[in-house]
Design a protein around this motif. Structure first.
Motif, short mmCIF file in Angstrom:
data_model
loop_
_atom_site.label_atom_id
_atom_site.label_comp_id
_atom_site.label_asym_id
_atom_site.label_seq_id
_atom_site.Cartn_x
_atom_site.Cartn_y
_atom_site.Cartn_z
N LYS A 182 0.82 -1.21 0.00
CA LYS A 182 0.00 0.00 0.00
C LYS A 182 0.85 1.25 0.00
O LYS A 182 0.44 2.29 -0.52
N ARG A 198 -9.93 3.60 -1.51
CA ARG A 198 -9.49 2.26 -1.10
C ARG A 198 -10.66 1.45 -0.55
O ARG A 198 -10.86 0.28 -0.91
N MET A 199 -11.48 2.09 0.30
CA MET A 199 -12.59 1.37 0.92
C MET A 199 -13.79 1.23 -0.01
O MET A 199 -14.56 0.27 0.11
N SER A 228 -13.06 -1.91 -1.82
CA SER A 228 -12.99 -3.12 -1.01
C SER A 228 -14.31 -3.46 -0.32
O SER A 228 -14.59 -4.62 -0.02
N SER A 242 -14.95 0.48 6.53
CA SER A 242 -15.20 1.04 5.20
C SER A 242 -16.24 2.16 5.26
O SER A 242 -16.07 3.23 4.67
N SER A 277 -6.50 2.54 -7.25
CA SER A 277 -7.36 2.38 -6.07
C SER A 277 -7.98 0.99 -6.03
O SER A 277 -8.16 0.42 -4.95
N GLY A 281 -7.52 -1.51 -3.06
CA GLY A 281 -8.65 -2.07 -2.34
C GLY A 281 -8.66 -3.59 -2.28
O GLY A 281 -8.98 -4.18 -1.25
N THR A 292 -5.71 -4.62 0.51
CA THR A 292 -6.65 -4.54 1.63
C THR A 292 -7.41 -5.84 1.83
O THR A 292 -7.26 -6.50 2.86
#
Length: 299
Positions: free
Chosen positions: A29, A50-51, A54, A202, A228, A232, A236
């Protein structure tokens, strides 16, 4: 270290390999963030993207578990909310905030206090025994980290103290997440715990974006979306599930120490992708970290 059932050597090495693999993926990351910062986005926007990528995976797993597992008790629901907030929300946010004031090298060095926090909390509050071999493995790995990042400690801006405190907060909050999740994972299972806690994280990260930033910042160049997406999924989703599986198998203390290989791997990824040099001191430090990981494997 969290108490776990006795394991055979292949089972223990398998859990250790999962922990190391998750740490390597999670550490990438930093490289992805470097690439994303080239497009002039800030930490709040980076974490939100990112969230956003994910969350669908975590939500799908959470819905599956809700339909196939017994309902959670009210107490466990609140514990999961707490884990989600102190874990990948608070620790990630403090980490990226701190990176605005200090170098990546110093940030990595401070984050390596996480295993120390895990071991100290385990010893003082959970009354769990830490073996001499674990302390020796920790000492070897820390010596390697000091060698690897010593040159990054030189200089620094006027806000280096603030940045260091922010990253220190990130390390301590992640240590608490590892420990508390290590206690809950026995009852809930790794997939269920991670899915629920990461949904909380998230939602918190995405809500933070809409509170602090205009919605127009969601319009970005295509490379931001692709990076991204990688951030994610590969940095992640996969490492989160791998780390929690490792905690379930070998305990929070050992899993967090095995994670020391992650930031060292970032050196070579940085050289390959970002063109950052790798020095003899860095290679020497890497050898010490690998020695610490090998000592864990001989436990």
């Amino acid at each position: 270290m969290t108490n776990v059932s006795p394991l055979s050597r292949p089972q223990y090495l398998g859990g250790l390999a999962i922990a190391v693999g998750g740490a390597v993926l999670f550490s990438t990351k930093a490289v992805v963030a470097k690439l994303l910062y080239r497009y002039h986005i800030d930490a709040v926007t980076l974490i939100a993207f990112r969230m956003i990528f994910s969350l669908p995976v975590f939500a799908a797993v959470a819905l599956w578990k809700m339909r196939t597992e017994a309902p959670l008790s009210p107490a466990d629901r609140w514990r999961l909310v707490g884990l989600g907030l102190i874990g990948y929300y608070l620790s990630s946010f403090l980490d990226f905030l701190g990176l605005q004031y200090i170098s990546v090298g110093l940030e990595r060095l401070i984050l390596f206090l996480t295993p120390t926090f895990v071991l100290i909390i385990s010893t003082l509050f959970l009354k769990q025994h830490i073996s001499r071999k674990q302390w020796l493995a920790l000492a070897l790995s820390y010596a390697g980290i000091v060698l690897v990042f010593l040159h990054d400690l030189k200089g620094g801006g006027p806000d280096i103290g603030l940045g260091s405190l922010l990253v220190l907060g990130s390390a301590s909050s992640y240590a608490l997440y590892l420990l508390f999740s290590g206690e809950m994972v026995k009852r809930l299972g790794s997939l269920r715990l991670v899915a629920y806690a990461m949904c909380v994280s998230s939602v918190a990260c995405i809500a933070q974006f809409f509170v602090l930033r205009p919605a127009g910042l969601l319009i970005q160049p295509m490379p931001v979306y692709w990076l991204s997406l990688a951030n994610g999924i590969f940095c992640t989703v996969l490492p989160v599930f791998m780390t929690m599986t490792a905690v379930q198998r070998i305990g929070a203390g050992t899993a967090s120490q095995a994670g020391m290989i992650g930031p060292v791997s970032t050196l070579f990824l940085g050289a390959l992708i970002l063109g950052e040099p790798v020095t003899d001191w860095q290679l020497g430090g890497t050898a010490l970290v690998l020695a610490g990981i090998y000592l864990l494997s001989k436990k």
